[in-house]
Design an enzyme around this catalytic site. Structure first.
Site, PDB file in Angstrom:
ATOM      1  N   GLU A   1       0.816  -1.221   0.000  1.00 49.72           N
ATOM      2  CA  GLU A   1       0.000   0.000   0.000  1.00 49.72           C
ATOM      3  C   GLU A   1       0.848   1.268   0.000  1.00 49.72           C
ATOM      4  O   GLU A   1       0.332   2.370   0.095  1.00 49.72           O
ATOM      5  CB  GLU A   1      -0.995  -0.005   1.155  1.00 49.72           C
ATOM      6  CG  GLU A   1      -0.426  -0.285   2.515  1.00 49.72           C
ATOM      7  CD  GLU A   1      -1.510  -0.383   3.595  1.00 49.72           C
ATOM      8  OE1 GLU A   1      -2.664   0.009   3.366  1.00 49.72           O
ATOM      9  OE2 GLU A   1      -1.167  -0.852   4.696  1.00 49.72           O
TER      10      GLU A   1
ATOM     11  N   CYS B   1      -7.481  -5.721  -1.254  1.00 46.25           N
ATOM     12  CA  CYS B   1      -8.443  -5.577  -0.153  1.00 46.25           C
ATOM     13  C   CYS B   1      -8.853  -4.118   0.048  1.00 46.25           C
ATOM     14  O   CYS B   1      -9.565  -3.801   0.987  1.00 46.25           O
ATOM     15  CB  CYS B   1      -7.894  -6.172   1.137  1.00 46.25           C
ATOM     16  SG  CYS B   1      -6.461  -5.303   1.764  1.00 46.25           S
TER      17      CYS B   1
END
Ligand code: PEP
Ligand code: MG
Length: 583
Positions: free
Chosen positions: A449, A520
């Site tokens: 991320e 996700c």
């Protein structure tokens, strides 16, 4: 008069109801619902606090030195008069009886109603009484706070409330309108009665928006001045698809949205039939549709929509709003074990705490660092608090004895962070062994991320069993756009070529090395992104349970093989959004 306020759509659907304004008053108070059987006690609590303030003011009056300015005495008179005003007291009690608001919430709700009336007055003297009223209400709230019960999660709407209420206004759906709500506040409202949410601030992937989405009710964020333009109890429509709130709608508009609402319900009913259908594309590719959860109890919703596991359990919600009293190992173990068992043998991905930025541990003490999103967040915070981190790791390892646990680490960027994390994991295991505690095996995963992580995939794949792409942060950090800031929300672009490149490379490198890669972030739950992600080779999607059936519908209609050429073209384009629109 009808008017509309535009914001950012967060959670789909139409809600029609009366506005409940929360915390827009300058007084910071708890908002929660009481049970019908608590109405009498709550009114009594309010009465005791009011009487105490009356006593206090009367004492001030009688103790006042002779040389005090006469204005002070007059002010105390006004305050006492307001406190003893029957109609004001009646209206405050109505919020408690009819809406089941706690006393503090009832006070600020009525304060807002009266302040608006004062503001509309021509008479300067009367207009100035607004400040008096605010001061009086604040005094009562301070008294209540001293004696107040701790804030509990708002109870679900009671089943048989009519017997105890004055009228049936609770049958009207309520829509929450607030300047801002912290993720922890939002979670508190999760099991409450609200049919929709609107906040003035926030972006599409702010954590408040994420929690709102998990509640599967229409929500709009970034609606700028909504909390100032809407009045307590106004009729409003929230269009969560368009990101619009319509205030005081005309009968024609109401009828139109009522129709849309019923259509949405029919569509949901149709989608529900897909629950047990395996998620397989037209060309036979099996796709894993996993759930994102915030609390162990959310596994119920995940199982109900046919999720085949949990791809992200955001454990930080167990730690938030506890005034620094973090959960100990036993409490965490019980929570993780409940989550694991709630999935009945299916995988449970537990992410270690990701506190910081827009998820402060304590709302009342928000992160005051200059750039909290770039600061001590997630794994950085965990590594700076090794005792806390070890406690969490031990609890997760113990829960792993009860099912299939995947352990996921957020926000890694440096080799040294990976090394320290692995060392602490070994130490947690050794500590459990030393005390003879049972623990289980876990698969170890890293969130991708931060762009720096996506650019050193080989390092990550050497140390981890799987990767999970957190697109919410990956977009934020690649484009330098604060995901919670509505003023730059138009630049928060999930289709930016640089973002797509990092996602595509991560999926491809994982596939090359035979390691599982999931997404996700919110992108995984966006049905408009399903085809592109399938085309880029993604086979594991994790999202809020409320989005799973819609995404499954897209999967069932897709031919992954055919999509890959198109996805490559999208990836090569300077403006992928255009290609996607004209697909
Ligand atoms: C993400 O960043 O995409 C993610 C899933 O983590 P969070 O939203 O909790 O930051
Ligand atoms: Mg993240």
């Amino acid at each position: 008069m009808t008017f509309s306020i535009h914001g950012i759509p967060v959670a789909r659907g139409i809600a029609i109801g009366r506005a409940v304004l929360v915390a827009s008053s300058r007084v910071d108070v708890a908002h929660y619902f009481i049970q019908p059987e608590e109405v009498r006690a709550e009114i009594e609590r309010l009465g005791v606090a009011r009487d105490a303030v009356v006593d206090e003011l009367q004492r001030m009056q009688s103790d006042m030195p002779k040389d005090m300015p006469p204005e002070l005495g007059a002010m105390l008179d006004v305050h006492l008069m307001l406190l003893q005003d029957d109609s004001l007291a009646y209206e405050i009690r109505r919020w408690i009886k009819e809406r089941l608001y706690n006393a503090e919430w009832a006070l600020v709700s009525q304060l807002e109603v009266v302040v608006r009336q004062f503001e509309e007055m021509e008479d300067d003297y009367l207009r100035e009484r607004k400040a008096d009223l605010e001061q009086v209400i604040e005094r009562v709230i301070r008294r209540l706070k001293g004696a107040a019960a701790p804030v509990a999660a708002p109870p679900p709407r009671p089943a048989r409330q009519h017997d105890l209420l004055l009228d049936d206004t609770l049958d009207v759906p309520l829509v929450l309108v607030a300047h801002d709500l912290s993720p922890a506040d939002m979670l508190q409202f999760k099991k409450s009665v609200f049919a929709g949410f609107v906040t003035d601030v926030g972006g599409k992937t702010s954590h408040t928006a994420i929690v709102a989405r998990s509640m599967d009710i229409p929500a709009v964020v970034g609606a700028r001045s909504a909390s100032q333009l809407v009045r307590q109890d106004d009729w409003v429509i929230i269009d969560g698809d368009a990101g619009v709130m319509i205030v005081d709608p005309s009968p024609i508009i109401l009828a139109e949205y009522g129709f849309k609402q019923r259509q949405g319900e029919l569509e949901r009913g149709r989608l529900a039939r897909l629950k047990n259908t395996p998620a397989v594309t037209l060309d036979g590719q099996k796709i894993e549709l996993l759930a994102n959860i915030e609390q162990p109890g959310d596994t119920e919703a995940a199982v109900a929509v046919g999720a085949v596991g949990v791809g992200l359990f955001r454990t930080e919600f167990l730690f938030m709003g506890r005034a620094g009293q973090l959960p100990d190992e036993e409490e965490q173990y019980a929570a993780y074990r409940a989550a694991v068992e709630g999935m009945h043998g299916m995988p449970m991905t537990i992410r270690t705490i990701d506190i910081g930025a827009d998820k402060p541990l304590d709302d009342r003490r928000p992160d005051t660092h200059l750039n909290p999103a770039l600061g001590l967040r997630a794994i950085r915070w965990s590594l700076s608090e090794p005792a806390m981190f070890l406690t969490q790791l031990r609890a997760i390892l113990r829960a792993a004895a009860h099912g299939q646990v995947h352990l996921l680490i957020p926000m890694l960027a440096h080799a040294s962070e990976i090394r320290q994390t692995l060392e602490l994991l070994d130490r947690a295991r050794a500590q459990l062994d030393a005390r003879g505690a049972v623990h289980g095996r876990v698969l170890l995963g890293a969130m991708i991320e931060i762009p720096a992580a996506a650019l050193q995939l080989r390092l990550f794949l050497r140390h981890f069993d799987f990767l999970s792409i957190g697109t919410n942060d990956l977009i934020q950090y690649t484009l330098a756009i604060d995901r919670a800031d509505e003023s730059v929300a138009h630049l928060y672009d999930q289709l930016h070529p640089a973002v797509l490149r990092l996602i595509a490379d991560t999926i491809a490198e994982g596939a090359r090395q035979g390691k599982m890669v999931a997404v996700c972030g919110e992108m995984a739950g966006d049905p408009e992104m399903t085809r592109l992600l399938l085309g880029l080779g993604l086979r594991s999607f994790s999202m809020h349970p409320s989005q799973i059936l819609q995404v499954k519908q897209e999967v069932l209609r897709a031919d992954a093989g055919k999509l890959s050429d198109w996805a490559r073209a999208v990836l090569e384009s300077d403006e992928p959004a255009r290609l996607l629109a004209g697909e």
